[in-house]
Write a protein that holds these residues in place. Structure first.
Motif, mmCIF file in Angstrom:
data_model
loop_
_atom_site.group_PDB
_atom_site.id
_atom_site.type_symbol
_atom_site.label_atom_id
_atom_site.label_comp_id
_atom_site.label_asym_id
_atom_site.label_seq_id
_atom_site.Cartn_x
_atom_site.Cartn_y
_atom_site.Cartn_z
ATOM 1 N N TRP A 44 0.801 -1.218 0.000
ATOM 2 C CA TRP A 44 0.000 0.000 0.000
ATOM 3 C C TRP A 44 0.836 1.272 0.000
ATOM 4 O O TRP A 44 0.587 2.202 -0.773
ATOM 5 N N ALA A 45 1.800 1.363 0.881
ATOM 6 C CA ALA A 45 2.523 2.620 1.088
ATOM 7 C C ALA A 45 3.302 3.058 -0.147
ATOM 8 O O ALA A 45 3.554 4.261 -0.337
ATOM 9 N N ALA A 46 3.690 2.109 -1.004
ATOM 10 C CA ALA A 46 4.529 2.430 -2.161
ATOM 11 C C ALA A 46 3.737 2.835 -3.402
ATOM 12 O O ALA A 46 4.328 3.223 -4.412
ATOM 13 N N ILE A 47 2.403 2.764 -3.354
ATOM 14 C CA ILE A 47 1.585 3.098 -4.519
ATOM 15 C C ILE A 47 1.730 4.585 -4.840
ATOM 16 O O ILE A 47 1.697 5.441 -3.949
ATOM 17 N N THR A 48 1.890 4.916 -6.131
ATOM 18 C CA THR A 48 2.036 6.320 -6.530
ATOM 19 C C THR A 48 0.794 6.869 -7.227
ATOM 20 O O THR A 48 0.606 8.090 -7.275
ATOM 21 N N HIS A 49 -0.063 6.006 -7.800
ATOM 22 C CA HIS A 49 -1.285 6.437 -8.471
ATOM 23 C C HIS A 49 -2.350 5.354 -8.278
ATOM 24 O O HIS A 49 -2.026 4.165 -8.334
ATOM 25 N N ILE A 50 -3.592 5.785 -8.097
ATOM 26 C CA ILE A 50 -4.714 4.847 -7.941
ATOM 27 C C ILE A 50 -5.776 5.180 -8.986
ATOM 28 O O ILE A 50 -6.298 6.306 -9.008
ATOM 29 N N LEU A 51 -6.101 4.215 -9.831
ATOM 30 C CA LEU A 51 -7.135 4.384 -10.849
ATOM 31 C C LEU A 51 -8.325 3.494 -10.507
ATOM 32 O O LEU A 51 -8.135 2.320 -10.166
ATOM 33 N N VAL A 52 -9.521 4.053 -10.609
ATOM 34 C CA VAL A 52 -10.739 3.328 -10.244
ATOM 35 C C VAL A 52 -11.670 3.258 -11.450
ATOM 36 O O VAL A 52 -12.048 4.296 -12.000
ATOM 37 N N THR A 53 -12.049 2.033 -11.857
ATOM 38 C CA THR A 53 -12.943 1.894 -13.012
ATOM 39 C C THR A 53 -14.415 2.019 -12.648
ATOM 40 O O THR A 53 -15.219 2.410 -13.496
ATOM 41 N N HIS A 54 -14.813 1.705 -11.407
ATOM 42 C CA HIS A 54 -16.193 1.898 -10.955
ATOM 43 C C HIS A 54 -16.302 1.546 -9.474
ATOM 44 O O HIS A 54 -15.329 1.112 -8.856
ATOM 45 N N GLY A 55 -17.500 1.733 -8.920
ATOM 46 C CA GLY A 55 -17.659 1.690 -7.481
ATOM 47 C C GLY A 55 -18.142 0.398 -6.874
ATOM 48 O O GLY A 55 -18.614 0.406 -5.731
ATOM 49 N N ASP A 56 -18.030 -0.735 -7.571
ATOM 50 C CA ASP A 56 -18.410 -2.015 -6.974
ATOM 51 C C ASP A 56 -17.345 -2.466 -5.970
ATOM 52 O O ASP A 56 -16.160 -2.164 -6.134
ATOM 53 N N PRO A 57 -17.736 -3.198 -4.913
ATOM 54 C CA PRO A 57 -16.801 -3.551 -3.832
ATOM 55 C C PRO A 57 -15.529 -4.261 -4.298
ATOM 56 O O PRO A 57 -14.453 -4.010 -3.748
ATOM 57 N N ASP A 58 -15.648 -5.145 -5.301
ATOM 58 C CA ASP A 58 -14.468 -5.886 -5.739
ATOM 59 C C ASP A 58 -13.488 -5.016 -6.525
ATOM 60 O O ASP A 58 -12.395 -5.473 -6.877
ATOM 61 N N GLY A 71 -0.655 8.297 0.113
ATOM 62 C CA GLY A 71 -0.677 9.674 -0.362
ATOM 63 C C GLY A 71 -0.850 9.776 -1.862
ATOM 64 O O GLY A 71 -0.730 10.870 -2.443
ATOM 65 N N ALA A 72 -1.138 8.673 -2.531
ATOM 66 C CA ALA A 72 -1.266 8.644 -3.989
ATOM 67 C C ALA A 72 -2.539 9.349 -4.447
ATOM 68 O O ALA A 72 -3.570 9.289 -3.774
ATOM 69 N N PRO A 73 -2.487 10.014 -5.598
ATOM 70 C CA PRO A 73 -3.701 10.593 -6.152
ATOM 71 C C PRO A 73 -4.665 9.506 -6.622
ATOM 72 O O PRO A 73 -4.248 8.451 -7.097
ATOM 73 N N VAL A 74 -5.950 9.784 -6.488
ATOM 74 C CA VAL A 74 -6.997 8.899 -6.984
ATOM 75 C C VAL A 74 -7.567 9.502 -8.263
ATOM 76 O O VAL A 74 -7.925 10.686 -8.285
ATOM 77 N N ILE A 75 -7.645 8.703 -9.322
ATOM 78 C CA ILE A 75 -8.211 9.136 -10.603
ATOM 79 C C ILE A 75 -9.442 8.295 -10.887
ATOM 80 O O ILE A 75 -9.366 7.063 -10.897
ATOM 81 N N CYS A 76 -10.583 8.943 -11.102
ATOM 82 C CA CYS A 76 -11.832 8.212 -11.302
ATOM 83 C C CYS A 76 -12.771 9.023 -12.176
ATOM 84 O O CYS A 76 -12.527 10.201 -12.475
ATOM 85 N N ASN A 77 -13.877 8.415 -12.561
ATOM 86 C CA ASN A 77 -14.908 9.090 -13.339
ATOM 87 C C ASN A 77 -15.446 10.282 -12.556
ATOM 88 O O ASN A 77 -15.616 10.221 -11.330
ATOM 89 N N GLU A 78 -15.755 11.359 -13.256
ATOM 90 C CA GLU A 78 -16.289 12.552 -12.597
ATOM 91 C C GLU A 78 -17.596 12.270 -11.851
ATOM 92 O O GLU A 78 -17.933 12.967 -10.887
ATOM 93 N N THR A 79 -18.326 11.223 -12.260
ATOM 94 C CA THR A 79 -19.588 10.896 -11.597
ATOM 95 C C THR A 79 -19.380 10.274 -10.219
ATOM 96 O O THR A 79 -20.342 10.112 -9.467
ATOM 97 N N MET A 80 -18.136 9.931 -9.882
ATOM 98 C CA MET A 80 -17.839 9.357 -8.572
ATOM 99 C C MET A 80 -17.697 10.420 -7.491
ATOM 100 O O MET A 80 -17.498 10.100 -6.318
ATOM 101 N N ARG A 88 -15.415 18.388 -1.892
ATOM 102 C CA ARG A 88 -15.516 17.395 -2.960
ATOM 103 C C ARG A 88 -15.431 16.014 -2.302
ATOM 104 O O ARG A 88 -14.386 15.629 -1.787
ATOM 105 N N LEU A 89 -16.540 15.306 -2.347
ATOM 106 C CA LEU A 89 -16.627 14.027 -1.657
ATOM 107 C C LEU A 89 -16.762 12.883 -2.657
ATOM 108 O O LEU A 89 -17.554 12.939 -3.606
ATOM 109 N N LEU A 90 -15.992 11.849 -2.401
ATOM 110 C CA LEU A 90 -16.005 10.637 -3.210
ATOM 111 C C LEU A 90 -17.141 9.723 -2.746
ATOM 112 O O LEU A 90 -17.510 9.716 -1.568
ATOM 113 N N LEU A 91 -17.689 8.966 -3.669
ATOM 114 C CA LEU A 91 -18.656 7.945 -3.295
ATOM 115 C C LEU A 91 -18.074 7.072 -2.191
ATOM 116 O O LEU A 91 -16.956 6.564 -2.312
#
Length: 265
Positions: A44-58, A71-80, A88-91
């Protein structure tokens, strides 16, 4: 560049000092540590970027925890993301329904067909749509349909990732989009779901083959198949040998990665 697969659609792409994590989800099997992190906590600690394809638990269960740890940035769909009380709150990853409850310090949103650059990595949003999900418990079954007020498949988006002279495409959980994906041309890697034969929440093997023929990647990595789901060890079966053989017939390379296996490209 090293790509490691952790099951479902969880991938870690390591190139130099960059460690890009796709879909920080939880294991969906009741009898094997329900919703424990698919990627080991030691990473976990070494991650530099996090990409999310959608909001399902898996795909999404641990996004805030890994973001806080790394401390990595999260990149996701604007609808999230929604703005509530000037925040600005994430789902909420573990919230019920469409509750926007989670504040992320380093957050980027992207739309379908939009491109942004985050710390030297160029990311383009790809049009994807999650299919319906049928859940069966004994004699009872329920079909969850994606929609404007439904959590299933919320925020669905794929990614074209350009980093260190490589192009990686991850489509997340999606049905086929023949016309929209014609603009994706010959990436180095295509990560594509093939487990939608029995439960058509994603493409099946034949549809994924059609996409491989359209996009013409150099390497295909099938994913999101033969995964555990609730009480079943294999909720979305697929014939990976058939898929592998047919991809090779297209003149495209293919690799079958088991959980925790890696490939260098």
């Amino acid at each position: 560049m090293r790509i490691t697969f952790y099951g479902y659609n969880t991938f870690l792409i390591k190139s130099g000092v960059k460690k890009v994590l796709i879909d920080p989800g939880g294991d969906f099997y009741l009898f094997k540590g329900w919703l424990k992190s698919l990627i080991p906590q030691s990473q976990w600690a070494a991650i530099t970027h996090i990409l999310v394809t959608h909001g399902d638990p898996d795909h999404y269960w641990h996004v805030d925890r890994i973001a806080e740890k790394s401390g990595a940035p999260v990149i996701c769909n604007e609808t999230m993301v929604q703005e509530i009380n000037a925040k600005r709150l994430l789902l909420g990853p573990r919230a019920r329904g469409l509750a926007f409850t989670t504040e992320i310090k380093n957050l980027y949103t992207i739309a379908h067909f939009e491109t942004l650059i985050v710390d030297g990595i160029e990311i383009t949003g790809i049009k994807t749509v999650h299919g319906p999900l049928k859940i069966k418990l004994g004699p009872f079954s329920k079909t969850l349909q994606p929609g404007p007020n439904k959590r299933i498949g919320w925020g669905s988006i794929g990614f074209e990732i350009r980093m260190d002279k490589k192009v990686i495409v991850n489509l997340g959980d999606t049905l086929i989009h023949r016309d929209e994906w014609k603009t994706i041309s010959s990436p180095d890697v295509l990560m594509i779901p093939i487990g939608g034969g029995r439960v058509h929440n994603t493409m099946d093997e034949k549809e994924a083959l059609e996409v491989a023929e359209i996009i013409k990647p150099r390497l295909v990595i099938p994913c999101h198949y033969n995964c555990a789901g609730l009480h079943k060890k294999n909720a979305n079966p697929a014939n990976e040998k058939y898929f592998y053989d047919e991809v090779k017939k297209l003149g495209v390379d293919c690799v079958i990665l088991r959980k925790n296996e890696s490939i260098e490209i």
